[in-house]
Every structure is written in C-alpha cells, then in structure tokens.
Design an enzyme around this catalytic site. Structure first.
Site, PDB file in Angstrom:
ATOM      1  N   GLU A 176       0.942  -1.123  -0.051  1.00 28.13           N
ATOM      2  CA  GLU A 176      -0.129   0.142   0.116  1.00 28.13           C
ATOM      3  C   GLU A 176       0.872   1.256  -0.113  1.00 28.13           C
ATOM      4  O   GLU A 176       0.338   2.507  -0.126  1.00 28.13           O
ATOM      5  CB  GLU A 176      -0.972   0.008   1.047  1.00 28.13           C
ATOM      6  CG  GLU A 176      -0.178   0.086   2.592  1.00 28.13           C
ATOM      7  CD  GLU A 176       0.172  -1.100   3.215  1.00 28.13           C
ATOM      8  OE1 GLU A 176       0.286  -2.056   2.241  1.00 28.13           O
ATOM      9  OE2 GLU A 176       0.331  -1.214   4.339  1.00 28.13           O
ATOM     10  N   LYS A 374     -11.417  12.946   2.929  1.00 31.90           N
ATOM     11  CA  LYS A 374     -11.647  14.435   2.629  1.00 31.90           C
ATOM     12  C   LYS A 374     -12.005  14.661   0.950  1.00 31.90           C
ATOM     13  O   LYS A 374     -12.615  15.396   0.721  1.00 31.90           O
ATOM     14  CB  LYS A 374     -10.523  15.399   3.153  1.00 31.90           C
ATOM     15  CG  LYS A 374     -10.695  16.831   2.722  1.00 31.90           C
ATOM     16  CD  LYS A 374     -10.538  17.599   4.086  1.00 31.90           C
ATOM     17  CE  LYS A 374     -11.190  18.873   4.266  1.00 31.90           C
ATOM     18  NZ  LYS A 374     -11.564  19.373   5.564  1.00 31.90           N
TER      19      LYS A 374
END
Ligand code: XMP
Length: 518
Positions: A176, A374
């Site tokens: 990741e 966000k």
C-alpha cells in the site's frame, strides 16, 4: 458496521497498523468500497456484510506478544480471498500451523524481492525483481504444507506466500505504500483478478443512497447544523438539505475571527443562493470581549473554545423541536479515535471535529460523511452544486485569525491581518502550483521595525508568510512561490495595508514547527 452504502464490499481487518488507513485509501482509489473493521470481527459478521474480499492489515505487535491482537481464523475458511499484509500474513500463517520468529537479519525499509513464480495472479504484470517496503522485525519462517512461497528476498525466504486451498495470499512487505514499486499492481490484482470486484463504486452513488438514509432516519423531525463555511460542514448541510429541505436549520456563528469576505460568502451561498433555513449569529463583540488582554496561545484557544460553546448552547436552545445535530465527521476522524480492538464503528466522542462542542448535548448525531475521506467529501460537494470556492477551500482552524495574530487580538489588529491575508490569497491564486498549496496565509507579528514610506519614517508591525504543502496536516513542507509573486505580495502589503511595513517568509517545515503560529 458497513453503512457505507454499497453492495460490493471489501473488509480491512485492522491490527493497529499506521498504514490501515492508507490501505483503505488505495482500495477506494481502485473504486472498490471498503471499510476498516476491528480485528474482533468474526467470519459470520463478514458473511452478513457480504464481504467479497478481506485484507488483514499490518500491526505494531509481534504475534507472540502478550497483548498481540488475534483474529477469527474461520475467516480463512470463508471461501473469500484473503490478503495478509505483514502482521496480517504472520497471524494467518500462524493460525494455519506455521511459525513466526524475530528475524536475525532485520529488514526495514527498501528491500528487493525476487518472485519465485511470475504466473501467480497477485503478481500479474509485475517485474520478477521489485523494490518493496518492509517494516517489521518478525517474519514467517515455517509454513504448513498447504502454503507455498511465491517470493523471497536475500534474507527472507518467505517474503510472499500463497495457499490455494484457502485462497490466501500473504505479503511480508507493504504493497500500500508508494515505496513499493509495483505501480499499484499488487492491490489491483488482488481486488480485480482475485476477488473479482467490478470496480464500479462511484462516490456519486453515495449521494442518492445517503439522501435516502437521511430521509428515513429523520422522518418528520428537525435537524440543526452549525455551519462553519468549511468544506465538511458545508457538504453536510447541502446533503441534508437535499434530503429534507426546510426541516434543516443551519446556524452560522461569526466569531469575528474569519478571513476577509468569508462570513458574507457563507451567507450568500447558503442563505441566498441555495435558500437554506439559515440563521446568522454575529458574535464578534462577545468573542473580542473574551479575548481582551489574552496573549498566551493556549489561553487564547481556550477563550475562543469556551465562547463557542456558550454561543452554541444559546443558539441550540432556540431549536427546542430539533432532535438531530448534523456533523461533518470524516472517516479519518472516526478511524483515529478508536483502537483496533473496538473498531472504527465504535462510538466516537460527540465533540469530535466540531471544535469542542459540549459533551452533554441532547441531540442525536447525523454524520453522513463518516465513511468518507476529505477528497471524497469534496467530490460530493461538487455533486450537490457547491461552488469551487467552498469545495476547494484550504483548511481553516476553528480559532481562526485569533491564532494567526501573535499577541493580543484586537479589532484593529484583525483588520490589519485580514487586509494582508486577502492580498496573499489573491496573489497565490496566480501561481501555477496553487492547487498544491495545503495552506497559504499571513500571520501578524507583534515585532515592530523601522521603515520609510515616501519621506516618512514608519515604525510598524511585520507580516509573516506561511505557505505549506501537506497531505494531512500532520507533517508539512514549506513552499517557495516564484519571486514575482512574492514581490507582489510584499509590495502590496507594505503599500496597501496600513500598520505593516515589513514582510518576512516562514521557511520552517513541520516538524519541528507547527503550521499555525499559535
Ligand atoms: P498545526 O498548527 O498543529 O495544524 O500544525 C495542523 C492543521 O490543523 C489546523 N488546526 C486546527 N483546526 N481547530 C481546527 O479545526 C484548531 O484548533 C486547529 N489548530 C490547528 C491547522 O490549520 C492545520 O491545517
């Protein structure tokens, strides 16, 4: 759990890794809906949730530590693909009868792995040697006969393993993080080639589902929303308004510490343009009274926070029929506020993300963004029609300009800072890297120095420019706009803003400096 509003669902079982949130981000970037769940989640719960793939995260513990988190090993028998990353690989291999030990030759950071076989679908399209990122002292050193090694490093024979019977893949390294140079192929292969996700999760779908959920939850009751004009509360207000119209009442507390034109913009957008039931509360005088004579940064923050609570209580008391309070809580707030043993779906503090609301508020919370990051909230903001000036707004702290005026906050000093800051905003807009700026603003310093203007000697204050890039505000690097832009900012501030005769540039990164000056 999993009110993320989607049929296709990937579960991330969290063992407390600093990277769990990053795994979630990467999975969502592949347009697969996922949530981070506590390590106590059982196979039967995952089945109920319809998990089509499971990722076991890394974690800071060793599997033999006293407080090492465990997991329900039945997850390996679910006939759903499972990817174990680092600690996740170790607990799974241990559960399958393997052995984990502290490695003598510890591998941290950049390491080269060599693939034993290139036709395993997890490595489809990858080079047979790759730079990867390791971040754990332990490693698997014995595996049960079902499991086969599929990659190694110089010191680690079992850098990646595969168990066909259980559809399990284990990676000792972290796919990741960007230091692993697979161009995102490994996670992509797991999601698409192995789990067979269709990758059609669209953030836009979230809107219609969220609207339906809000309608059902609220019924005929009233919702109140304390709008700050920031991205999160603005998107929440619009989403709820779309769902229940005038059953939503928004109030906006102007603390007098906002930037130039900000209060007017919020009133214009929400009151006039979108016609929300919108109440404007001008609390400037009361905030300034409370701030009189206060110079210590912490005392200032407390004064502003306490006044906000007083104002909130007063405003909320006028909405006796309101049952719900809307909040712009985002997924990172949810994840950060819980331990892996409780899981992100456990309750979060009611004041989280609202700049310190009282704990004893009598409202039920509505948090339609609590499963979003966000940038995803920004996409929704655009989808529901919010203008770019609001959707792309830089973060602005709750205590506002109060913590950008070093020393006492007075009406005069606010006016000076507001004027200087407006120039900074205007000029930065012309920079080609404007979109990369996390925050760019002016700070008013109490340092006075001698200047000369026309034939006049001046003895005025100093403005500092603070321009940083960051991904989350936790760390930040200072940025250097081109000289022409800096020159225009400096000239304009010194010429147009009475009270400032010197402009300096803040060239400190975080850490050790914070982004705000107080
Ligand atoms: P610092 O100054 O700690 O700020 O490096 C990190 C990020 O947080 C913002 N910040 C706040 N946001 N209430 C907020 O809502 C606050 O009290 C507050 N203090 C700092 C800051 O603007 C930056 O983005």
């Amino acid at each position: 759990m999993a009110s993320g509003l989607n049929n296709q669902f990937c579960a991330i079982i969290d063992f407390g890794s600093q990277y769990s949130q990053l795994i979630a981000r990467r999975v969502r970037e592949n347009r697969v809906y996922c949530e981070i769940l506590p390590c106590t989640t059982t196979a039967s719960q995952l089945r109920d949730l319809g998990a089509q793939g499971v990722i076991l995260s890394g974690g800071p513990c060793g599997v033999y530590d006293d407080d090492a988190p465990t997991f329900d090993a039945d997850i390996l028998d679910m006939d759903v693909p499972v990817l174990g990353i680092c600690y996740g690989m170790q607990v799974a291999c241990q559960a399958a009868g393997g052995q984990v030990t502290a490695s003598k030759e510890r591998e941290y950071g950049d390491t080269t792995i060599f693939l034993n076989e290139t036709d395993n679908p997890i490595f489809h399209g990858c080079d047979d040697r790759m730079q990867v990122w390791m971040s754990h002292g332990d490693r698997v050193n014995e595996i049960s006969s079902d499991i086969v090694p599929i990659a190694h490093t110089e010191n680690t024979p079992l850098a990646a393993v595969y168990d066909a019977a259980h559809r399990f893949w284990g990676l000792q390294f972290h796919p990741e993080v960007t230091h692993t140079q697979d161009e995102g192929k490994i996670l992509n292969n797991f999601l698409y080639r192995i789990c067979r996700f269709s990758g059609d999760w669209e953030i836009q779908d979230y809107v219609s589902r969220a609207v339906a959920e809000i309608r059902e939850k609220v019924g005929t009751d009233r919702v109140v929303c304390a709008l700050s004009g920031g991205v999160d509360s603005s998107v929440v207000a619009m989403l709820i308004h779309k769902a229940i119209g005038d059953q939503l009442t928004c109030f906006f507390i102007d603390n007098g510490l906002l930037r130039e034109g900000e209060a007017e913009q919020v009133c214009e957008v929400f009151g006039n343009q979108f016609g929300l039931d919108f109440r404007f509360i001008d609390a400037t005088d009361r905030f300034l009274e409370r701030l009189a004579g206060v110079t210590d940064p912490e005392a200032k923050r407390k004064a502003i926070g306490h006044q906000f609570i007083d104002e909130f209580r007063e405003a909320a008391s006028q909405f006796k029929d309101a049952r719900f309070l809307a909040q712009g809580t985002l997924y990172p707030d949810v994840i950060e506020s819980v331990s892996p043993f409780e899981g992100p779906s456990a309750t979060i503090k009611s004041h989280h993300n609202v700049g310190g609301l009282p704990e004893d508020i009598d409202f039920e919370l509505i948090e339609p963004l609590r499963f979003l990051f966000k940038d995803e909230a920004r996409v929704i903001g655009k989808e529901v029609g919010l203008p770019d000036e609001i959707v792309q707004r830089q973060p602005f702290p709750g205590p506002g300009l109060g913590i950008r005026i070093v020393g006492e906050v007075t009406r005069d000093r606010l006016q000076i800072l507001r004027a200087a800051d407006a120039i900074v905003q205007e000029e930065l807009l012309g920079w080609s890297r404007f979109r990369d700026i996390w925050q760019g603003f002016a700070v008013l310093l109490p340092v006075r120095s001698v200047g000369v203007q026309g034939d006049q000697r001046t003895y005025d204050c100093t403005a500092a420019l603070r321009i940083v890039e960051s991904t989350d505000g936790m760390t930040a690097n200072w940025m250097l706009p081109p000289q022409e832009i800096l020159a225009r900012i400096s000239n304009r501030i010194c010429n147009e803003v009475q009270g400032i005769n010197r402009v300096v540039l803040d060239i400190s990164s975080k850490p050790p400096s914070t982004i705000e000056w107080e």
